[in-house]
Design a protein around this motif. Sequence first.
Motif, PDB file in Angstrom:
ATOM      1  N   GLY A  20       0.834  -1.210   0.000  1.00 61.18           N
ATOM      2  CA  GLY A  20       0.000   0.000   0.000  1.00 61.18           C
ATOM      3  C   GLY A  20       0.866   1.256   0.000  1.00 61.18           C
ATOM      4  O   GLY A  20       2.009   1.252   0.458  1.00 61.18           O
ATOM      5  N   ALA A  21       0.284   2.353  -0.511  1.00 62.87           N
ATOM      6  CA  ALA A  21       1.062   3.574  -0.738  1.00 62.87           C
ATOM      7  C   ALA A  21       1.364   4.318   0.554  1.00 62.87           C
ATOM      8  O   ALA A  21       0.454   4.719   1.276  1.00 62.87           O
ATOM      9  N   LYS A  22       2.640   4.529   0.790  1.00 60.44           N
ATOM     10  CA  LYS A  22       3.070   5.278   1.978  1.00 60.44           C
ATOM     11  C   LYS A  22       2.407   6.655   2.032  1.00 60.44           C
ATOM     12  O   LYS A  22       1.851   7.052   3.056  1.00 60.44           O
ATOM     13  N   ASN A  23       2.482   7.396   0.929  1.00 58.76           N
ATOM     14  CA  ASN A  23       2.009   8.778   0.989  1.00 58.76           C
ATOM     15  C   ASN A  23       0.493   8.884   1.099  1.00 58.76           C
ATOM     16  O   ASN A  23      -0.027   9.922   1.492  1.00 58.76           O
ATOM     17  N   SER A  46       3.716  -2.245   5.938  1.00 57.44           N
ATOM     18  CA  SER A  46       4.424  -2.357   7.211  1.00 57.44           C
ATOM     19  C   SER A  46       5.732  -1.561   7.114  1.00 57.44           C
ATOM     20  O   SER A  46       6.767  -2.071   6.720  1.00 57.44           O
ATOM     21  N   ILE A  47       5.622  -0.271   7.411  1.00 53.89           N
ATOM     22  CA  ILE A  47       6.777   0.635   7.313  1.00 53.89           C
ATOM     23  C   ILE A  47       6.805   1.485   8.573  1.00 53.89           C
ATOM     24  O   ILE A  47       5.789   1.610   9.263  1.00 53.89           O
ATOM     25  N   SER A  48       7.960   2.096   8.856  1.00 54.80           N
ATOM     26  CA  SER A  48       8.051   2.778  10.151  1.00 54.80           C
ATOM     27  C   SER A  48       7.166   4.039  10.195  1.00 54.80           C
ATOM     28  O   SER A  48       6.707   4.429  11.262  1.00 54.80           O
ATOM     29  N   ASP A  49       6.895   4.681   9.049  1.00 50.28           N
ATOM     30  CA  ASP A  49       6.012   5.857   9.088  1.00 50.28           C
ATOM     31  C   ASP A  49       4.600   5.482   9.553  1.00 50.28           C
ATOM     32  O   ASP A  49       3.918   6.272  10.208  1.00 50.28           O
ATOM     33  N   VAL A  50       4.157   4.273   9.223  1.00 49.74           N
ATOM     34  CA  VAL A  50       2.844   3.802   9.681  1.00 49.74           C
ATOM     35  C   VAL A  50       2.899   3.516  11.181  1.00 49.74           C
ATOM     36  O   VAL A  50       1.994   3.902  11.939  1.00 49.74           O
ATOM     37  N   THR A  51       3.970   2.865  11.617  1.00 49.16           N
ATOM     38  CA  THR A  51       4.115   2.562  13.048  1.00 49.16           C
ATOM     39  C   THR A  51       4.055   3.852  13.863  1.00 49.16           C
ATOM     40  O   THR A  51       3.352   3.940  14.877  1.00 49.16           O
TER      41      THR A  51
END
Length: 431
Positions: A20-23, A46-51
Amino acid sequence: MEKYIVKGGGKLSGEVVVSGAKNAVVAILPATILSDEPCVIENIPSISDVTITLQIMSEMGAKIRMINKTTVEIDTRPLQNMPIPYEKAKLMRATTYFLGTLLGRFHSAHVSMPGGCNLGDRPIDQHLKCFSALGAQCELDKGMINLRADKLIGNQIFFDKNSVGATINGIMAAVKAEGLTIIENAAKEPHVVDLANCLNSMGADIIGAGTDVIKIRGVKELHGTTYSVIPDQIEAGTFMAAAAATRGNLLIKNVIPKHLEPITNKLLKIGVQVEQYDDAVRVIGGDNYVGTTIKTQPHPGFPTDMQPQMAAVLTCARGTSMVTESIFDNRFRYVDELRRMGANISVEGRVAVIEGVDQLKCAPVKATDLRAGAALIIAALSAEGTSEIYDIFHVERGYENMEIKLKSLGANIVKASEPDPNNEVSQKKAI
Ligand code: UD1
């Protein structure tokens, strides 16, 4: 501190599924604060910006439950309006989205000036212009942005600068304002459209997202939703560039080919084969690329977030390439690192001139920001010998399981710990 160790020279091949798109997700998660009921958001990477985003919301009182690895249920009804301090805001630029969403729900917001990738000067004057137009008082005090409004009333806003962040913040602040808001010179990026679609699925009345003019008629309440985030245009583009640079053959799945067209067109121009399917693209590298010109532009132009990765591909394209960065004023910090690998690049203001070389050579290099890190991985995969890439926390902000996905495509890449220079014991060990 972790690093990637990459042995280059192999061709990538196989299939990879884009996350899924980070931005989009960093806007959609805070947008659930505007909902009066629980929301289910699917296809989250599952990326740190989501966490970090979920952690901020949880600390404010939201109830967050992971239904599976890519689906989260968020109930923001218990959420309290709390300041977002520097320790959190410095980690990612998208903490600014809490300004729009908290203002929209509580009519006040307190968020520290944001961090994120260092790409030069990144002002937020257009965000503030929009909040003021809707009736908020904006002040900066000790590094905190403080917004307060008795009520929010729709207005007509013309952005002097085409800004993704200001457009998203404007939409979030206006969704529950009284009356009609018209945003002119709005950003048209796919993640702006995705946010608007998500809010509309909660009962918002937003039309025109994806065009220059977005109209938002305020509603009193938003209900819950189940919404799936779009695939990441830039992750897909990064794998396309990696396939090209390694002369590989990749089927990149879960993409929206239309979003990839500016990248596809440039790859075709330099001699890469790209086949488009309904929700996948196949990229087949060749042996004889020719240089080209690239100028970054707002969507649907060539995305600035793909500029470093394409520059990495062009380092080994025959002749001269010219890469012009027209969005940010300092997005060539990765060039010094590519030079360490034997690339022939000179930078003059906002233009990088690349003279193609036959082959890059391995070197220890440092990710200077998120997309720079991706460019260095691409360069290392195509280089002769074993490179080490430091400061990979930048990469993990925006790419889910990058080294695992690359390994599954045949890349020789491992993630390893390196001694922490601030830790005396590890310093001694390093000596
Ligand atoms: C977003 C993306 C980022 C991408 C960028 C451009 C997210 C979380 N980040 O960043 O990955 O590289 O869009 O596509 O979606 N500007 C002003 N005043 C403002 C706001 C922006 O002058 O108030 C300028 C910026 O300095 C820059 C340009 O406008 O020169 C575009 O910035 P903007 O679109 O706002 O980028 P971000 O939203 O920060």
